[in-house]
Design a protein around this motif. Structure first.
Motif, mmCIF file in Angstrom:
data_model
loop_
_atom_site.group_PDB
_atom_site.id
_atom_site.type_symbol
_atom_site.label_atom_id
_atom_site.label_comp_id
_atom_site.label_asym_id
_atom_site.label_seq_id
_atom_site.Cartn_x
_atom_site.Cartn_y
_atom_site.Cartn_z
ATOM 1 N N GLY A 60 0.821 -1.217 0.000
ATOM 2 C CA GLY A 60 0.000 0.000 0.000
ATOM 3 C C GLY A 60 0.849 1.258 0.000
ATOM 4 N N LEU A 106 1.997 1.668 -3.515
ATOM 5 C CA LEU A 106 0.864 2.138 -4.314
ATOM 6 C C LEU A 106 0.628 3.637 -4.070
ATOM 7 C CD1 LEU A 106 -1.309 0.881 -6.177
ATOM 8 C CD2 LEU A 106 -2.672 0.421 -4.116
ATOM 9 N N THR A 107 0.732 4.047 -2.819
ATOM 10 C CA THR A 107 0.554 5.459 -2.471
ATOM 11 C C THR A 107 1.621 6.319 -3.144
ATOM 12 O OG1 THR A 107 -0.486 4.851 -0.378
ATOM 13 C CG2 THR A 107 0.411 7.090 -0.531
ATOM 14 N N GLY A 129 0.215 8.941 -5.740
ATOM 15 C CA GLY A 129 0.270 10.269 -5.146
ATOM 16 C C GLY A 129 -0.783 10.456 -4.075
ATOM 17 N N ASP A 130 -2.048 10.384 -4.472
ATOM 18 C CA ASP A 130 -3.136 10.595 -3.520
ATOM 19 C C ASP A 130 -3.859 9.270 -3.276
ATOM 20 O OD1 ASP A 130 -5.350 11.255 -2.091
ATOM 21 O OD2 ASP A 130 -6.195 12.620 -3.596
ATOM 22 N N PRO A 131 -3.760 8.701 -2.057
ATOM 23 C CA PRO A 131 -4.385 7.393 -1.810
ATOM 24 C C PRO A 131 -5.910 7.426 -1.911
ATOM 25 C CG PRO A 131 -3.401 8.264 0.203
ATOM 26 C CD PRO A 131 -3.016 9.201 -0.902
ATOM 27 N N ALA A 132 -6.501 8.635 -1.946
ATOM 28 C CA ALA A 132 -7.959 8.703 -2.151
ATOM 29 C C ALA A 132 -8.343 8.136 -3.514
ATOM 30 C CB ALA A 132 -8.442 10.150 -2.027
ATOM 31 N N ARG A 133 -7.388 8.027 -4.431
ATOM 32 C CA ARG A 133 -7.665 7.473 -5.761
ATOM 33 C C ARG A 133 -7.776 5.948 -5.750
ATOM 34 N NH1 ARG A 133 -3.147 9.939 -9.574
ATOM 35 N NH2 ARG A 133 -4.163 8.557 -11.094
ATOM 36 N N VAL A 134 -7.364 5.341 -4.642
ATOM 37 C CA VAL A 134 -7.358 3.878 -4.603
ATOM 38 C C VAL A 134 -8.771 3.363 -4.338
ATOM 39 C CG1 VAL A 134 -6.454 1.835 -3.439
ATOM 40 C CG2 VAL A 134 -4.955 3.812 -3.853
ATOM 41 N N ILE A 135 -9.235 2.497 -5.211
ATOM 42 C CA ILE A 135 -10.561 1.891 -5.075
ATOM 43 C C ILE A 135 -10.461 0.605 -4.269
ATOM 44 C CG2 ILE A 135 -12.489 0.862 -6.353
ATOM 45 C CD1 ILE A 135 -11.559 2.694 -8.749
ATOM 46 N N SER A 136 -9.459 -0.193 -4.564
ATOM 47 C CA SER A 136 -9.298 -1.457 -3.836
ATOM 48 C C SER A 136 -7.847 -1.907 -3.888
ATOM 49 C CB SER A 136 -10.199 -2.543 -4.434
ATOM 50 O OG SER A 136 -9.800 -2.827 -5.761
ATOM 51 N N VAL A 137 -7.467 -2.671 -2.866
ATOM 52 C CA VAL A 137 -6.134 -3.281 -2.836
ATOM 53 C C VAL A 137 -6.247 -4.543 -1.980
ATOM 54 C CG1 VAL A 137 -5.377 -1.874 -0.851
ATOM 55 C CG2 VAL A 137 -3.666 -2.925 -2.349
ATOM 56 N N GLY A 138 -5.536 -5.595 -2.399
ATOM 57 C CA GLY A 138 -5.599 -6.815 -1.610
ATOM 58 C C GLY A 138 -4.604 -7.842 -2.104
ATOM 59 N N ALA A 139 -4.466 -8.916 -1.312
ATOM 60 C CA ALA A 139 -3.525 -9.973 -1.664
ATOM 61 C C ALA A 139 -3.789 -11.208 -0.812
ATOM 62 C CB ALA A 139 -2.084 -9.515 -1.444
ATOM 63 N N LEU A 191 -3.093 3.815 3.688
ATOM 64 C CA LEU A 191 -4.092 3.085 2.909
ATOM 65 C C LEU A 191 -4.682 1.884 3.658
ATOM 66 C CD1 LEU A 191 -5.355 3.089 0.101
ATOM 67 C CD2 LEU A 191 -3.381 1.784 -0.704
ATOM 68 N N GLN A 203 -6.374 -10.756 2.469
ATOM 69 C CA GLN A 203 -6.993 -9.501 2.918
ATOM 70 C C GLN A 203 -7.185 -8.607 1.718
ATOM 71 O OE1 GLN A 203 -7.708 -8.511 6.361
ATOM 72 N NE2 GLN A 203 -8.899 -7.009 5.197
ATOM 73 N N ARG A 204 -8.354 -7.999 1.647
ATOM 74 C CA ARG A 204 -8.614 -7.052 0.567
ATOM 75 C C ARG A 204 -9.432 -5.903 1.123
ATOM 76 N NH1 ARG A 204 -12.508 -6.677 -3.573
ATOM 77 N NH2 ARG A 204 -13.547 -8.538 -2.803
ATOM 78 N N PHE A 205 -9.137 -4.707 0.668
ATOM 79 C CA PHE A 205 -9.885 -3.535 1.084
ATOM 80 C C PHE A 205 -10.556 -2.921 -0.137
ATOM 81 C CE2 PHE A 205 -6.212 -3.771 3.930
ATOM 82 C CZ PHE A 205 -6.821 -3.730 5.173
ATOM 83 N N PRO A 253 -10.422 7.747 2.208
ATOM 84 C CA PRO A 253 -9.368 7.530 3.204
ATOM 85 C C PRO A 253 -9.852 7.901 4.604
ATOM 86 C CG PRO A 253 -8.522 8.769 1.317
ATOM 87 C CD PRO A 253 -10.019 8.722 1.186
#
Lengths: 133, 137
Positions: free
Chosen positions: A61, A64-65, A69-79, B45, B77-79, B84
């Motif tokens: 994350g 990705l940030t 630049g702006d983490p508000a642009r992130v819709i989803s992240v996972g693994a 994040l 895990q997924r978000f 934010p």
């Protein structure tokens, strides 16, 4: 920044020490002793103290940030947490590398495939993110 | 003993309100070596895990479940992020067991935690799969 399909994102490299895991335990509230006690880690069959899976995902994350630049642009992240990251009780720690490639851009959403490795071994599986362009 | 498969579909009580402070935002960022965001007002994040983990702890310590943390492996895990987290947010997490599977001595518990402000504003959904294997303490 804007994203194009096939774009390779700047590789990021992070050092993780035992002290970082202790800090993360406090910061996150996850005090599972397998992340700080060699004794408990061994008792459940681990090769040593391992990083929280969420520590490694937090580093993904962080990368990705850096990229968006702006983490508000992130819709989803996972693994998936597929391989443990063993963190020795020394001053050197271990290194986690995060690379990313843009797999597609559709309707203003870029899909990013992340590759997260430690000691040359892929430690996260199905590591994906979606971000607004 | 395997967990009760009847737990699937159950939604647990929301976690107690968690007041997000600048200090906690900074502590989390420092733990992962990240620079402050928006002058320290915006959380990292993956910060929703703080509330989601409280919800998972509530699941594990529930009298109907009763499993110990060090026998649990975090499988994935997924978000999904609506916005934010920021200092000043008051957050709760509401966990639902989406599904359960048992095989080879392991219970696989798929969970979904809705992280929202106390006035109902959605912040993030945290999906986690937990694997529980009974064993010697």
């Amino acid at each position: 920044m804007t994203f194009e399909p096939g774009q390779q994102l700047d590789p990021q490299s992070y050092v993780v020490t035992r002290g970082d895991l202790v800090r993360y335990a406090g910061a996150s509230g996850d005090f599972n002793p397998i992340h700080w006690s060699d004794r408990v880690a061994a008792s459940v069959g681990l090769p040593g103290v391992i990083a929280h899976g969420m520590y490694t995902l937090a580093l993904a994350g962080r990368a990705l940030t850096t990229w968006v630049g702006d983490p508000a642009r992130v819709i989803s992240v996972g693994a998936r947490f597929t391989k443990p990251v063993v963190v020795p009780d020394d001053d050197v720690g271990t290194t986690v590398e995060v690379t990313g490639v843009v797999s597609s851009v559709d309707d203003g959403v870029a899909k990013i495939d992340l590759t997260v490795t430690s000691a040359g071994v892929k430690v996260l599986g199905m590591s994906k993110a979606a971000v607004r362009c | 003993m395997a967990l009760d498969p009847g737990l699937a579909g159950r939604t647990f009580a929301p976690t107690a309100a968690y007041a997000v402070s600048r200090e906690k935002v900074a502590e989390f960022a420092a733990a992962i070596g990240a620079a402050p965001l928006d002058d320290g007002e915006q959380a990292s994040l993956t910060f929703p895990i703080v509330v989601a983990f409280q919800a998972m702890t509530g699941l594990m310590t529930d009298p109907d479940v009763g499993i110990e943390l060090h026998h649990v492996i975090h499988v994935d895990q997924r978000f999904e992020q609506t916005r934010p987290i920021r200092a000043g947010d008051r957050l709760t997490g509401t966990l639902t067991i989406d599904s359960m599977r048992h095989g080879a001595g392991v219970d696989m518990i798929s969970t979904r935690t809705e992280v929202a402000t106390t006035d109902g504003g959605h912040v993030a959904t945290a999906y986690a799969t937990l694997a529980y294997r009974e064993g010697p303490a």
